[in-house]
Write a protein that holds these residues in place. Structure first.
Motif, PDB file in Angstrom:
ATOM      1  N   GLN A  42       0.832  -1.205   0.000  1.00  0.00           N
ATOM      2  CA  GLN A  42       0.000   0.000   0.000  1.00  0.00           C
ATOM      3  C   GLN A  42       0.872   1.263   0.000  1.00  0.00           C
ATOM      4  OE1 GLN A  42      -2.633   0.296   3.354  1.00  0.00           O
ATOM      5  NE2 GLN A  42      -3.968   1.787   2.356  1.00  0.00           N
ATOM      6  N   GLY A  43       0.564   2.160  -0.946  1.00  0.00           N
ATOM      7  CA  GLY A  43       1.260   3.438  -1.032  1.00  0.00           C
ATOM      8  C   GLY A  43       2.457   3.444  -1.950  1.00  0.00           C
ATOM      9  N   ALA A  44       2.900   2.275  -2.428  1.00  0.00           N
ATOM     10  CA  ALA A  44       4.069   2.224  -3.313  1.00  0.00           C
ATOM     11  C   ALA A  44       3.687   2.630  -4.728  1.00  0.00           C
ATOM     12  CB  ALA A  44       4.659   0.816  -3.321  1.00  0.00           C
ATOM     13  N   ASP A  45       4.647   3.169  -5.470  1.00  0.00           N
ATOM     14  CA  ASP A  45       4.405   3.441  -6.891  1.00  0.00           C
ATOM     15  C   ASP A  45       5.176   2.416  -7.716  1.00  0.00           C
ATOM     16  OD1 ASP A  45       7.084   4.275  -7.001  1.00  0.00           O
ATOM     17  OD2 ASP A  45       6.568   6.399  -6.851  1.00  0.00           O
ATOM     18  N   ILE A  46       4.990   2.479  -9.023  1.00  0.00           N
ATOM     19  CA  ILE A  46       5.564   1.451  -9.885  1.00  0.00           C
ATOM     20  C   ILE A  46       7.088   1.517  -9.905  1.00  0.00           C
ATOM     21  CG2 ILE A  46       5.430   2.853 -11.981  1.00  0.00           C
ATOM     22  CD1 ILE A  46       4.761  -0.972 -11.658  1.00  0.00           C
ATOM     23  N   ALA A 124      -4.228 -13.268 -19.745  1.00  0.00           N
ATOM     24  CA  ALA A 124      -4.238 -12.210 -20.754  1.00  0.00           C
ATOM     25  C   ALA A 124      -3.095 -11.232 -20.517  1.00  0.00           C
ATOM     26  CB  ALA A 124      -5.581 -11.478 -20.728  1.00  0.00           C
ATOM     27  N   LEU A 125      -2.857 -10.911 -19.250  1.00  0.00           N
ATOM     28  CA  LEU A 125      -1.794  -9.968 -18.923  1.00  0.00           C
ATOM     29  C   LEU A 125      -0.421 -10.564 -19.231  1.00  0.00           C
ATOM     30  CD1 LEU A 125      -1.093  -7.218 -17.753  1.00  0.00           C
ATOM     31  CD2 LEU A 125      -1.290  -8.190 -15.462  1.00  0.00           C
ATOM     32  N   ALA A 126      -0.261 -11.858 -18.972  1.00  0.00           N
ATOM     33  CA  ALA A 126       1.026 -12.513 -19.196  1.00  0.00           C
ATOM     34  C   ALA A 126       1.413 -12.543 -20.673  1.00  0.00           C
ATOM     35  CB  ALA A 126       0.994 -13.936 -18.648  1.00  0.00           C
ATOM     36  N   LYS A 127       0.442 -12.417 -21.572  1.00  0.00           N
ATOM     37  CA  LYS A 127       0.723 -12.441 -23.014  1.00  0.00           C
ATOM     38  C   LYS A 127       1.194 -11.093 -23.544  1.00  0.00           C
ATOM     39  CE  LYS A 127      -2.703 -16.075 -23.894  1.00  0.00           C
ATOM     40  NZ  LYS A 127      -4.011 -16.398 -24.557  1.00  0.00           N
ATOM     41  N   GLN A 133       2.714  -4.909 -19.560  1.00  0.00           N
ATOM     42  CA  GLN A 133       2.494  -5.545 -18.249  1.00  0.00           C
ATOM     43  C   GLN A 133       2.766  -4.537 -17.133  1.00  0.00           C
ATOM     44  OE1 GLN A 133       4.629  -9.199 -17.620  1.00  0.00           O
ATOM     45  NE2 GLN A 133       4.053 -10.062 -19.607  1.00  0.00           N
ATOM     46  N   ARG A 134       3.864  -3.813 -17.258  1.00  0.00           N
ATOM     47  CA  ARG A 134       4.221  -2.823 -16.239  1.00  0.00           C
ATOM     48  C   ARG A 134       3.137  -1.751 -16.131  1.00  0.00           C
ATOM     49  NH1 ARG A 134       7.140   2.085 -15.815  1.00  0.00           N
ATOM     50  NH2 ARG A 134       8.473   2.185 -13.937  1.00  0.00           N
ATOM     51  N   LEU A 177       4.085 -11.893 -12.341  1.00  0.00           N
ATOM     52  CA  LEU A 177       3.989 -10.816 -13.324  1.00  0.00           C
ATOM     53  C   LEU A 177       4.861  -9.635 -12.930  1.00  0.00           C
ATOM     54  CD1 LEU A 177       0.142 -11.075 -13.857  1.00  0.00           C
ATOM     55  CD2 LEU A 177       1.902 -11.618 -15.551  1.00  0.00           C
ATOM     56  N   SER A 178       5.102  -9.456 -11.642  1.00  0.00           N
ATOM     57  CA  SER A 178       6.010  -8.402 -11.200  1.00  0.00           C
ATOM     58  C   SER A 178       7.429  -8.657 -11.683  1.00  0.00           C
ATOM     59  CB  SER A 178       6.004  -8.300  -9.668  1.00  0.00           C
ATOM     60  OG  SER A 178       4.828  -7.687  -9.191  1.00  0.00           O
ATOM     61  N   ILE A 179       7.808  -9.936 -11.756  1.00  0.00           N
ATOM     62  CA  ILE A 179       9.139 -10.277 -12.256  1.00  0.00           C
ATOM     63  C   ILE A 179       9.186 -10.161 -13.772  1.00  0.00           C
ATOM     64  CG2 ILE A 179      10.886 -12.093 -12.416  1.00  0.00           C
ATOM     65  CD1 ILE A 179       9.872 -13.166  -9.742  1.00  0.00           C
ATOM     66  N   SER A 180       8.192 -10.718 -14.437  1.00  0.00           N
ATOM     67  CA  SER A 180       8.207 -10.656 -15.904  1.00  0.00           C
ATOM     68  C   SER A 180       8.109  -9.219 -16.396  1.00  0.00           C
ATOM     69  CB  SER A 180       7.083 -11.508 -16.485  1.00  0.00           C
ATOM     70  OG  SER A 180       5.811 -11.024 -16.111  1.00  0.00           O
ATOM     71  N   ALA A 181       7.459  -8.327 -15.635  1.00  0.00           N
ATOM     72  CA  ALA A 181       7.314  -6.932 -16.052  1.00  0.00           C
ATOM     73  C   ALA A 181       8.641  -6.180 -16.021  1.00  0.00           C
ATOM     74  CB  ALA A 181       6.290  -6.214 -15.176  1.00  0.00           C
ATOM     75  N   VAL A 182       9.575  -6.606 -15.168  1.00  0.00           N
ATOM     76  CA  VAL A 182      10.895  -5.962 -15.174  1.00  0.00           C
ATOM     77  C   VAL A 182      11.866  -6.707 -16.084  1.00  0.00           C
ATOM     78  CG1 VAL A 182      10.562  -5.079 -12.834  1.00  0.00           C
ATOM     79  CG2 VAL A 182      11.795  -7.231 -13.157  1.00  0.00           C
ATOM     80  N   ASP A 183      11.422  -7.844 -16.613  1.00  0.00           N
ATOM     81  CA  ASP A 183      12.155  -8.591 -17.636  1.00  0.00           C
ATOM     82  C   ASP A 183      13.564  -8.969 -17.177  1.00  0.00           C
ATOM     83  OD1 ASP A 183      12.366  -9.858 -20.072  1.00  0.00           O
ATOM     84  OD2 ASP A 183      13.107  -8.084 -21.130  1.00  0.00           O
TER      85      ASP A 183
END
Length: 388
Positions: A42-46, A124-127, A133-134, A177-183
């Motif tokens: 809670q409160g964190a940004d991307i 759907a998001l994983a594709k 994703q990010r 998805l947090s890991i895949s989003a930072v690749d």
């Protein structure tokens, strides 16, 4: 009748909130949560999310699984050439499974929750490309209410008997998805390491044993010692706690000790044992949980562990500790049982002082199978150790 109606109304109002409160599964530190997940605080940004995930990936890259070749055939050609070819793919998969678990472990220790998405939404998001994703995760990672179901959060899990923390890594279902989003992910082909049995570490001078019972009577009034009272909860338990002085990078003899529960089997039952170690002064911290045998995994407490200070000439009682059961690994600081067991050395019993445990000491991670943290309930947060 009116009171009954009021009670019913109160229960009806309470039920939605109860249903909204997630029932978290028992923690398994050897496996990442199943399904499509992301990390939330809670409160964190991307940007804070990405920085935290990338740092935890770095920490996970320092971990290592047990070397499957350490149980080799003895044939140099087979062990050096054929075995790596045959097990290389398996080893890469095992490393990837452990890395995903360790990234999640690291994020949970640092205050992030693991949130699971609906299967269709997650698929759907994983594709999507990583950038998209990010962008999709951006409004979720710090939202007041998590988008999805909270699957896991930190709860001092190692103290719970049902928490799994050793063994081969569980299979990876879906990469977070947090890991895949930072690749990014650690190199799954990095070297795996042998994990020598405890007796080999003792022979090599890397871990110091407790003194023999007959030696305890000879501990002099000016010697610096740490005393543990270990208790059995039944059955054989090979896991022990390794402690080190400093931040884990020291190498001098006597800088590491290991404590294990007393023998408890069908044929021989020892319910308590006093372990006395001659040690150098300094800040002693719980470094890792590790089996006495060489084929098991180990867990590094580099993300946060309890510690206490020992001054030159002190005799410090670090507590009564059980390795099994609820409340495991946490010391009970009642001095009397230990003093009773020191009848052969009344002087040592008299000068024994309780350790002042603190929580939250950290050290470089590396070469253990899993990463996590342990806290002693009620202990204060660590500050800088006193100057020597």
């Amino acid at each position: 009748m009116r009171s009954v109606l009021l009670l019913a109304a109160g229960l009806a109002a309470l039920i939605p909130s109860l249903l909204a409160t997630p029932v978290l599964a028992q923690a398994n530190l050897t496996q990442a949560s199943k399904g499509y997940t992301y990390f939330h605080r809670q409160g964190a940004d991307i940007d804070a999310h990405d920085a935290a995930v990338k740092n935890c990936i770095v920490q996970a890259s320092r971990a290592a699984q047990t070397d499957p070749h350490s149980m080799g055939s003895g044939d140099v050609l087979v062990d050096a050439v054929l075995t790596p070819m045959l097990v290389g793919g398996i080893a890469r998969g095992v490393n990837t499974n452990a890395d995903a678990a360790n990234v999640e472990n690291c994020m949970v220790v640092r205050g992030w929750e693991v949130v699971g998405l609906d299967g269709k939404e997650g698929a759907a998001l994983a594709k999507l490309p990583t950038g998209q994703q990010r962008a999709a995760l951006a409004p979720w990672v710090g939202a007041d209410q998590p988008h999805g179901t909270v699957l896991r959060r930190y709860g001092n899990d190692l103290t719970h008997a049902a928490t799994r923390f050793e063994g081969r890594p569980g299979g990876l279902d879906k990469l977070s998805l947090s890991i895949s989003a930072v690749d990014q992910m650690p190199d799954p082909g990095r070297p795996r390491v042998p994990r020598p049995a405890l007796y080999k570490l003792v022979q090599a001078g890397k871990v110091s044993e407790a003194m023999l019972a007959a030696e305890i009577a000879n501990v002099g009034p000016g010697e610096t010692v740490i005393v543990f009272r270990m208790t059995s909860v039944g059955g054989i338990e090979f896991t022990g706690i390794h402690l080190t002085v400093g931040d884990g990078t020291v190498t001098e003899v006597g800088s590491r000790i290991a404590i294990h529960q007393p023998i408890s089997t069908i044929w021989e039952k020892k319910t308590e044992e006093l372990l006395v170690f001659r040690v150098p002064a300094g800040r002693w911290r719980m470094e890792k949980l590790r089996s006495a045998i060489d084929i098991q995994s180990s867990l590094n407490l580099c993300l946060g562990s309890p510690a206490f200070d020992v001054a030159e000439g002190q005799a410090v009682f670090a507590g009564s500790i059980a390795i099994k059961g609820d409340g495991r690994f946490t010391p009970v600081m009642d001095l009397e049982p230990a003093r009773r067991m020191l009848g052969a050395n009344p002087g040592l019993a008299e000068r024994l002082k309780p350790a002042a445990w603190v929580n939250g000491t950290t050290a470089p991670c590396g070469n253990d199978s899993y990463l996590y943290a342990l806290e002693i309930p009620g202990a204060p947060a660590a500050t800088a150790p006193p100057a020597p």
